[in-house]
Design an enzyme around this catalytic site. Structure first.
Site, mmCIF file in Angstrom:
data_model
loop_
_atom_site.group_PDB
_atom_site.id
_atom_site.type_symbol
_atom_site.label_atom_id
_atom_site.label_comp_id
_atom_site.label_asym_id
_atom_site.label_seq_id
_atom_site.Cartn_x
_atom_site.Cartn_y
_atom_site.Cartn_z
ATOM 1 N N GLU A 1 0.831 -1.200 0.000
ATOM 2 C CA GLU A 1 0.000 0.000 0.000
ATOM 3 C C GLU A 1 0.862 1.245 0.000
ATOM 4 O O GLU A 1 0.619 2.197 -0.733
ATOM 5 C CB GLU A 1 -0.918 0.015 1.243
ATOM 6 C CG GLU A 1 -1.965 1.133 1.228
ATOM 7 C CD GLU A 1 -1.501 2.433 1.847
ATOM 8 O OE1 GLU A 1 -2.122 3.463 1.611
ATOM 9 O OE2 GLU A 1 -0.484 2.449 2.570
ATOM 10 N N GLU A 2 1.925 1.229 0.820
ATOM 11 C CA GLU A 2 2.632 2.475 1.116
ATOM 12 C C GLU A 2 3.285 3.121 -0.106
ATOM 13 O O GLU A 2 3.196 4.324 -0.275
ATOM 14 C CB GLU A 2 3.695 2.248 2.203
ATOM 15 C CG GLU A 2 3.107 1.889 3.567
ATOM 16 C CD GLU A 2 2.342 3.029 4.227
ATOM 17 O OE1 GLU A 2 2.201 4.083 3.613
ATOM 18 O OE2 GLU A 2 1.892 2.833 5.370
HETATM 19 ZN ZN LIG Z 1 -1.457 2.608 6.217
#
Ligand SMILES: [Zn+2]
Length: 454
Positions: A320-321
């Protein structure tokens, strides 16, 4: 205040409308007992201890790192031990950015090291570093107004934290905006409330067609110090050294675990968070905690022998990051099944005392979610607010208009967000338990109720 008065007014109206109230209580009554059992079973410190083990054993989990891949294998193994029906790893290619050695110092007047963290996905500097005069601005307008004074400078966006949404734009877009005006490197005042000289990392977004310049966050205290020096009329030279770079894309996985539905296994309720983290701290609030409390919902159902009508699936998304590749890969892999995704839930706002859920979907689905949330009054997690969702479930939610839910919590998430201080000791085991219970009850009832959420 106004919101709670409105809620009272709405519930009084609902009580006056007797047939509707009776119809509602009829189907919901059947869930009081399982809800109570799920809440009781969540009260052990199991979830917190699992999160502590994750952080202590594997540390931080940036995409492409051995830590993340070892943690992914561990999670799948633990899900099998929990007795989940289906456990699998869905392959995802992820970007592999490495920070390398990095430093920032004042070189004139005098030499003083500063506390910094390179921004994720940044390019590095030449080995000798970039040595340049500092220019401080406080907005994009001020940058544009500075004109030629930006050329050859290291630009610092010194913008105090208000909300994440308002401030994060300087971290994400600042590097290319500064590069466009001729800056040689960019610094940003850490995106978070001031806290013990702690810089916050996070990803940047280079714009197409602009030179890519190295970028880093400095602590609020150091940004204030630099500001005072400039305000005093001192000219400040800085040297930034960063060995950051990308390696070839790496193999990773979304971790999937399921409790198969007893009647309609093809209809799915998804719960989850993202298993990757930044490469500092142990990624415990962002987002190991969100992963564990979501996963805990399934473990509790399994432990109590609760098998809902529909399938409940936990997804620990990867990357995600600094890429969102896990969320995108999920959408692509399951595109033919998204129409049968009844609800998608994500926890990625930290694990603090849960107050309820954010919800996005139809009005009738919202009323059902509000009814179910009354089962959580005992733990204070019964408020349904506007706008549910999350970064990882976003692509699937948008592709198929899936009702979306997120956990609402009462806590100062951004204080340790993306910092070396994101460790498990900041998290209260009781909050882990309450969050697990809230997600378990919501997921179980939505997966089991006679009518599909719509
Ligand atoms: Zn997060």
């Amino acid at each position: 205040m106004h919101k709670s008065r409105l809620a009272v007014a709405v519930s009084v109206l609902a009580a006056l409308s007797a047939p509707a109230a009776l119809a509602q209580s009829h189907w919901l009554e059947a869930y009081r007992e399982p809800a109570r059992r799920l809440i009781d079973a969540s009260s052990s410190p199991f979830a917190w201890e699992r999160l502590a083990e994750l952080g202590d054993t594997f540390g931080n989990r940036l995409s492409g790192s051995e830590n993340l891949e070892a943690a992914i294998q561990w999670a799948a193994d633990q899900m099998r031990r929990d007795g989940l029906d289906t456990v699998r790893l869905d392959p995802v290619k992820v970007p592999h950015w490495v920070r390398g050695a990095e430093s920032l110092e004042i070189v004139a007047p005098g030499r003083h090291p500063l506390v910094m963290l390179g921004l994720g996905n940044s390019v590095g500097t030449p080995a000798a570093g970039i040595d340049a005069e500092l220019l401080i601005v406080h907005s994009f307008e001020e940058l544009d107004a500075a004109g030629d004074r930006v050329k050859g400078r290291i630009v610092l966006f010194n913008v105090p934290f208000t909300t994440y949404g308002e401030t994060v734009v300087y971290r994400s877009d600042g590097p290319s905006r500064a590069a466009q005006k001729g800056a040689v490197a960019m610094l940003v005042r850490a995106v978070g409330p001031a806290g013990l000289r702690t810089p916050h990392t996070g990803s940047l977004r280079y714009a197409d067609g602009q030179p890519q310049i190295p970028a880093a966050a400095v602590s609020a205290e150091d940004a204030d110090r630099l500001q005072r020096m400039i305000t005093r009329g001192t000219s400040v030279r800085l040297r930034l050294q960063m060995a950051a770079k990308f390696l070839p894309d790496a193999d990773s996985f979304n971790v999937i675990g399921e409790i198969r539905g007893r009647e309609r296994p093809d209809e799915v309720v998804v719960v989850g968070g993202h298993f990757d983290s930044w490469d500092v701290g142990t990624g415990s609030t962002d987002d190991g905690g969100g992963c564990v409390v979501s996963w805990e919902a399934l473990r509790l159902m399994k432990k109590l022998g609760l098998r809902p009508r529909r399938t409940v699936r936990v997804v620990l998304f990867t990357n995600e990051e600094n890429g969102l590749r896990g969320g995108l890969a999920y959408r692509d892999r399951y595109k033919d099944q998204l129409a049968k995704h009844v609800l998608m839930f994500e926890s990625d706002s930290g694990v603090f005392k849960p107050t309820g859920f954010g919800f996005s979907g139809t009005d009738s689905a919202r009323r059902t979610i509000q009814d179910i949330a009354t089962l959580l009054q005992g733990i204070g997690a019964h408020t349904i607010s506007a706008n549910g969702g999350g970064a990882d479930i976003g692509p699937s939610v948008q592709a198929a208009n899936v009702p979306a839910l997120s956990l609402d919590v009462d806590g100062n998430y951004f204080l340790i967000h993306h910092t070396p201080a994101d460790t498990v000791d900041k998290i209260d085991p009781k909050d882990m338990a309450r969050a697990s219970a809230a997600i378990a009850v919501m997921a179980y009832v939505v997966a089991d109720m006679p009518e599909r959420l719509k």
